[in-house]
Design a protein around this motif. Sequence first.
Motif, PDB file in Angstrom:
ATOM      1  N   UNK A 119      13.089  48.390  25.343  1.00 12.84           N
ATOM      2  CA  UNK A 119      13.033  48.806  24.720  1.00 12.84           C
ATOM      3  C   UNK A 119      13.863  49.922  24.432  1.00 12.84           C
ATOM      4  N   UNK A 120      14.641  49.582  23.359  1.00  9.51           N
ATOM      5  CA  UNK A 120      15.199  51.198  22.422  1.00  9.51           C
ATOM      6  C   UNK A 120      14.845  52.460  22.360  1.00  9.51           C
ATOM      7  N   UNK A 121      13.904  52.750  22.259  1.00 11.91           N
ATOM      8  CA  UNK A 121      14.201  53.758  21.479  1.00 11.91           C
ATOM      9  C   UNK A 121      13.471  54.128  20.191  1.00 11.91           C
ATOM     10  N   UNK A 122      14.412  53.005  19.235  1.00 10.48           N
ATOM     11  CA  UNK A 122      14.338  53.640  17.950  1.00 10.48           C
ATOM     12  C   UNK A 122      15.932  53.338  17.830  1.00 10.48           C
ATOM     13  N   UNK A 123      16.702  53.847  19.487  1.00  7.60           N
ATOM     14  CA  UNK A 123      18.260  54.465  19.049  1.00  7.60           C
ATOM     15  C   UNK A 123      19.010  52.689  18.584  1.00  7.60           C
TER      16      UNK A 123
END
Length: 145
Positions: A119-123
Amino acid sequence: MTASQAPTTAEELRAAGLRVTAARVALLEIVRDGDHLDVEEIASGVRDRVGHISLQAVYEALHALTAAGLLRRIEPAGSPARFEGRIGDNHHHVVCRSCGVVADVDCAVGEVPCLTASDNHGFVIDEAEVIYWGLCPACSTASSS
């Protein structure tokens, strides 16, 4: 300088916008010739080459060279910061839990950044830093005997 010649240390410092000093040249060469050196080891090497230099000056030079992208700082948990000249290839490290020796490990798999986050959390991820921990061959042999 011809296309086949590597730039000198002084030329690299100038290209990075840094002032060329004997201490900076020595420091950069010592780190590149060394193996994941800590600040004390680097300071000792610089002193051997150019004479007296304060520990504060070594820290300041390391900060400048790291900020300029000429060196890389790594900080394994529970260890002093170490510096290396291998930059720009997103490699990783293996650290001995017993003696603290550090070795380079090439990218695990695939292309940079080596690993895909679950999960890149939006990065927008452009680098991965992995530290493997274990016992080096010498410590492993010593603990089994």
